[in-house]
Scaffold this active site. Structure first.
Site, PDB file in Angstrom:
ATOM      1  N   GLY A  52      35.575  25.938   1.471  1.00 53.84           N
ATOM      2  CA  GLY A  52      36.083  25.092   2.586  1.00 53.84           C
ATOM      3  C   GLY A  52      35.987  23.609   2.444  1.00 53.84           C
ATOM      4  N   CYS A  53      36.278  23.088   1.308  1.00 56.09           N
ATOM      5  CA  CYS A  53      35.911  22.086   0.756  1.00 56.09           C
ATOM      6  C   CYS A  53      36.579  20.885   1.308  1.00 56.09           C
ATOM      7  CB  CYS A  53      35.664  21.911  -0.687  1.00 56.09           C
ATOM      8  SG  CYS A  53      37.241  22.156  -1.558  1.00 56.09           S
ATOM      9  N   TYR A  57      33.549  19.028   7.949  1.00 59.91           N
ATOM     10  CA  TYR A  57      32.266  19.108   7.395  1.00 59.91           C
ATOM     11  C   TYR A  57      32.210  19.458   5.794  1.00 59.91           C
ATOM     12  CZ  TYR A  57      30.046  18.488  11.788  1.00 59.91           C
ATOM     13  OH  TYR A  57      29.335  17.761  12.919  1.00 59.91           O
ATOM     14  N   GLU A  79      45.445  24.371   1.033  1.00 57.75           N
ATOM     15  CA  GLU A  79      46.145  23.264   1.416  1.00 57.75           C
ATOM     16  C   GLU A  79      47.463  23.360   1.002  1.00 57.75           C
ATOM     17  OE1 GLU A  79      45.054  21.482   3.586  1.00 57.75           O
ATOM     18  OE2 GLU A  79      42.715  21.812   3.565  1.00 57.75           O
ATOM     19  N   ASP A 115      43.118  31.552  -1.223  1.00 56.87           N
ATOM     20  CA  ASP A 115      42.590  32.130  -0.193  1.00 56.87           C
ATOM     21  C   ASP A 115      41.201  32.601  -0.242  1.00 56.87           C
ATOM     22  OD1 ASP A 115      42.123  33.643   2.146  1.00 56.87           O
ATOM     23  OD2 ASP A 115      43.452  35.334   1.741  1.00 56.87           O
ATOM     24  N   TYR A 245      33.692  28.328  24.688  1.00 58.28           N
ATOM     25  CA  TYR A 245      33.190  28.433  23.181  1.00 58.28           C
ATOM     26  C   TYR A 245      32.188  29.474  23.184  1.00 58.28           C
ATOM     27  CZ  TYR A 245      32.590  26.406  18.705  1.00 58.28           C
ATOM     28  OH  TYR A 245      32.549  26.713  17.249  1.00 58.28           O
ATOM     29  N   LYS A 254      30.520  33.388  16.354  1.00 62.17           N
ATOM     30  CA  LYS A 254      29.178  32.398  15.611  1.00 62.17           C
ATOM     31  C   LYS A 254      27.960  33.358  15.690  1.00 62.17           C
ATOM     32  CE  LYS A 254      31.363  29.083  14.511  1.00 62.17           C
ATOM     33  NZ  LYS A 254      31.584  28.484  12.859  1.00 62.17           N
TER      34      LYS A 254
HETATM   35  P1  NAD Z   1      38.245  21.958   8.916  1.00 61.35           P
HETATM   36  O1  NAD Z   1      39.546  22.417   9.687  1.00 61.35           O
HETATM   37  O2  NAD Z   1      38.312  20.393   8.696  1.00 61.35           O
HETATM   38  O3  NAD Z   1      38.068  22.599   7.524  1.00 61.35           O
HETATM   39  C1  NAD Z   1      38.308  24.014   7.041  1.00 61.35           C
HETATM   40  C2  NAD Z   1      38.077  24.061   6.004  1.00 61.35           C
HETATM   41  O4  NAD Z   1      38.427  25.386   5.383  1.00 61.35           O
HETATM   42  C3  NAD Z   1      39.476  23.454   4.800  1.00 61.35           C
HETATM   43  O5  NAD Z   1      38.996  22.972   3.644  1.00 61.35           O
HETATM   44  C4  NAD Z   1      40.394  24.377   4.924  1.00 61.35           C
HETATM   45  O6  NAD Z   1      41.324  24.220   3.697  1.00 61.35           O
HETATM   46  C5  NAD Z   1      39.333  25.631   4.822  1.00 61.35           C
HETATM   47  N1  NAD Z   1      40.239  26.854   4.809  1.00 61.35           N
HETATM   48  C6  NAD Z   1      40.782  27.529   5.906  1.00 61.35           C
HETATM   49  N2  NAD Z   1      41.247  28.655   5.838  1.00 61.35           N
HETATM   50  C7  NAD Z   1      41.146  28.944   4.359  1.00 61.35           C
HETATM   51  C8  NAD Z   1      41.436  30.047   3.414  1.00 61.35           C
HETATM   52  N3  NAD Z   1      41.871  31.109   3.950  1.00 61.35           N
HETATM   53  N4  NAD Z   1      40.772  29.738   2.250  1.00 61.35           N
HETATM   54  C9  NAD Z   1      40.246  28.703   1.679  1.00 61.35           C
HETATM   55  N5  NAD Z   1      39.998  27.722   2.367  1.00 61.35           N
HETATM   56  C10 NAD Z   1      40.451  27.868   3.761  1.00 61.35           C
HETATM   57  O7  NAD Z   1      37.093  22.430  10.203  1.00 61.35           O
HETATM   58  P2  NAD Z   1      35.462  21.859  10.327  1.00 61.35           P
HETATM   59  O8  NAD Z   1      35.921  21.435  11.613  1.00 61.35           O
HETATM   60  O9  NAD Z   1      35.054  21.220   9.298  1.00 61.35           O
HETATM   61  O10 NAD Z   1      34.907  23.376  10.395  1.00 61.35           O
HETATM   62  C11 NAD Z   1      34.062  23.766   9.469  1.00 61.35           C
HETATM   63  C12 NAD Z   1      33.141  24.796  10.063  1.00 61.35           C
HETATM   64  O11 NAD Z   1      32.235  23.682  10.868  1.00 61.35           O
HETATM   65  C13 NAD Z   1      33.437  25.786  11.087  1.00 61.35           C
HETATM   66  O12 NAD Z   1      32.599  26.892  10.825  1.00 61.35           O
HETATM   67  C14 NAD Z   1      33.300  25.309  12.392  1.00 61.35           C
HETATM   68  O13 NAD Z   1      33.185  26.181  13.419  1.00 61.35           O
HETATM   69  C15 NAD Z   1      31.822  24.251  12.104  1.00 61.35           C
HETATM   70  N6  NAD Z   1      31.747  23.298  13.241  1.00 61.35           N
HETATM   71  C16 NAD Z   1      32.586  22.309  13.502  1.00 61.35           C
HETATM   72  C17 NAD Z   1      32.427  21.552  14.632  1.00 61.35           C
HETATM   73  C18 NAD Z   1      33.501  20.494  14.892  1.00 61.35           C
HETATM   74  O14 NAD Z   1      33.204  19.952  15.981  1.00 61.35           O
HETATM   75  N7  NAD Z   1      34.530  20.529  14.271  1.00 61.35           N
HETATM   76  C19 NAD Z   1      31.069  21.391  15.189  1.00 61.35           C
HETATM   77  C20 NAD Z   1      30.096  22.330  14.657  1.00 61.35           C
HETATM   78  C21 NAD Z   1      30.421  23.304  13.439  1.00 61.35           C
END
Ligand code: NAD
Length: 404
Positions: A52-53, A57, A79, A115, A245, A254
């Site tokens: 998820g790079c 985060y 993507e 995926d 949530y 979670k």
């Molecule tokens: P984001 O949507 O910015 O990033 C998600 C990533 O997952 C992307 O790189 C996307 O390409 C990848 N992805 C999604 N489906 C995929 C698949 N099938 N195969 C490969 N890659 C895939 O999300 P984020 O907000 O950075 O969230 C990341 C984590 O951090 C989650 O677990 C989220 O719950 C947690 N988090 C988020 C927040 C917030 O406020 N956004 C706060 C605390 C924790």
């Protein structure tokens, strides 16, 4: 073509290549100033896998590992690429920008698109770890695995069934005030309680099962370093958001992530769930109450001089938690709460911050919203996550969306 933001129902449908690249560069600069040189060397990560790079985060975790510690990185994301007539997704450009800057800095990076839930991607990732290690001249063993997926769907590799996650309350329906980010107007968001099937599906998508499968696959492929660390991200937030949530479907998922951390710990040691701060990423704008809460929270945290985005959070996670001088030598010295979780939401959850934020949320009216909350800040961060509204980018310039 000239690319302007296309936002419908708090979802941005396009992105700007130059803006995305500029945001990646800014994060790299932040890491160079705040992490590089502080603890690189023995015990710091050398070969990092980020699942998820490409955005949010996960992207910050990859940038911090590479430019903070000089680690070789393998990144996985899903993507949409650009064509000559249509921009790609923000993560597509972020990945290109990251790989370009890593190459320039002499850092090894391999980015895989596909995926992450599939078995095939896990095998490909192991191959990429071996390849990255060979290029970097290091052992083919990942010593840090960041699990940062946020996805609406997951196809179970064993059954082939596609599960869909939902953001719903459990037990009773939800209705609450939130802010429409683009218009700055109050709106009511409502959601019906989830069915048992919806709860189970959300746990299947956003819970810990796939994280465990990743760790098992990496161990089986022999590409996991002894004593490797792995971290997945979660959110808890204030009580006023719990109905939708923490006590809702996502919260259930979670909880399962925390269960998975314990299982992974038993097998491979060094697995943590890190509770991160609320930030604006592509997903946060569509969660009821969150835009209103974040807008008030940001204003309060900015006034107190403790506001953070993804990169500031992850630098703190590495520098002040995972890789302190003590924790580098002994991972058990990583600071955790009574449930064994890493807390970098500590500033968000500070009593004074929460008190002030909830007071503002209770008293805000349409007339006072601008002075009490930072809706423009939320909107800016949202647009910026798609490469728009970024300082120094010429949005009037004609761009070829297929070229970074
Ligand atoms: P984001 O949507 O910015 O990033 C998600 C990533 O997952 C992307 O790189 C996307 O390409 C990848 N992805 C999604 N489906 C995929 C698949 N099938 N195969 C490969 N890659 C895939 O999300 P984020 O907000 O950075 O969230 C990341 C984590 O951090 C989650 O677990 C989220 O719950 C947690 N988090 C988020 C927040 C917030 O406020 N956004 C706060 C605390 C924790």
């Amino acid at each position: 073509m000239i690319i302007k933001p296309m936002v419908r129902n708090n979802i941005c449908l396009n992105s700007h290549p130059a803006g995305c690249a500029a945001v990646v560069m800014r994060q790299i600069k932040y890491v160079k100033n705040h992490l590089a040189g502080k603890g690189a060397g023995e015990g710091s990560p050398a070969l990092v896998l980020v699942v998820g790079c490409s955005t949010g985060y996960g992207l910050a975790s990859r940038i911090a590992a590479a430019f903070g510690y000089g680690a070789a990185t393998v990144g996985i994301s899903l993507e949409k690429p650009a064509s000559e007539t249509k921009p790609g997704t923000p993560g597509f450009y972020n990945n290109l920008a990251f790989d370009r800057e890593a190459r320039k800095a002499g850092l090894v990076s391999i980015t895989l698109d596909g995926d992450a839930f599939s078995d095939a991607m896990k095998t490909q990732a192991a191959e990429a770890i071996r390849k990255a290690a060979a290029e970097a001249g290091i052992k083919p063993k990942a010593d840090l695995v960041i699990y940062s997926l946020a996805s609406p769907v997951r196809t179970d590799p064993k059954t082939g069934i596609m599960h869909r996650s939902v953001i719903k309350p459990i037990g009773k329906s939800y209705s609450g005030k939130t802010v429409d980010m683009m218009s700055g107007k109050f709106v009511t968001a409502a959601a019906e309680p989830a069915t048992d099937e919806e709860i189970a599906n959300t746990v299947k998508v956003m819970g810990g099962e796939d994280w465990e499968l990743w760790m098992d696959a990496l161990a089986k492929e022999g590409v996991l370093a002894p004593g490797a660390r792995t971290v997945a991200y979660t959110y808890i937030g204030p009580e006023l958001s719990w109905a939708i949530y923490k006590n809702g479907t996502i919260g259930r998922a979670k909880e399962d992530l925390e269960r998975a951390a314990k299982e992974i710990n038993k097998k491979y040691a060094g697995a943590w769930v890190s509770v991160n701060k609320a930030v604006v990423t592509r997903a946060s704008a569509v969660i009821p109450i969150i835009p209103f809460y974040i807008s008030c929270l940001f204003k309060v945290m900015k006034e107190k001089g403790i506001h953070e985005g993804c990169i500031e959070q992850i630098v703190r996670l590495y520098r002040d938690r995972l890789y302190t001088a003590e924790a580098r030598m002994d991972p058990r010295k990583t600071a955790v709460d009574h449930e064994g979780r890493i807390r970098i939401d500590d500033w968000e959850m500070r009593e004074d911050v929460q008190k002030e934020t909830s007071t503002r949320m209770e008293s805000a009216t349409q007339e006072t919203l601008d002075s009490l909350a930072d809706v423009p800040g939320f909107r800016h961060d949202f647009l910026e996550a798609h490469g728009f509204d970024v300082d120094g980018v010429d949005y009037a310039a004609d761009v070829d969306p297929s070229v970074l």
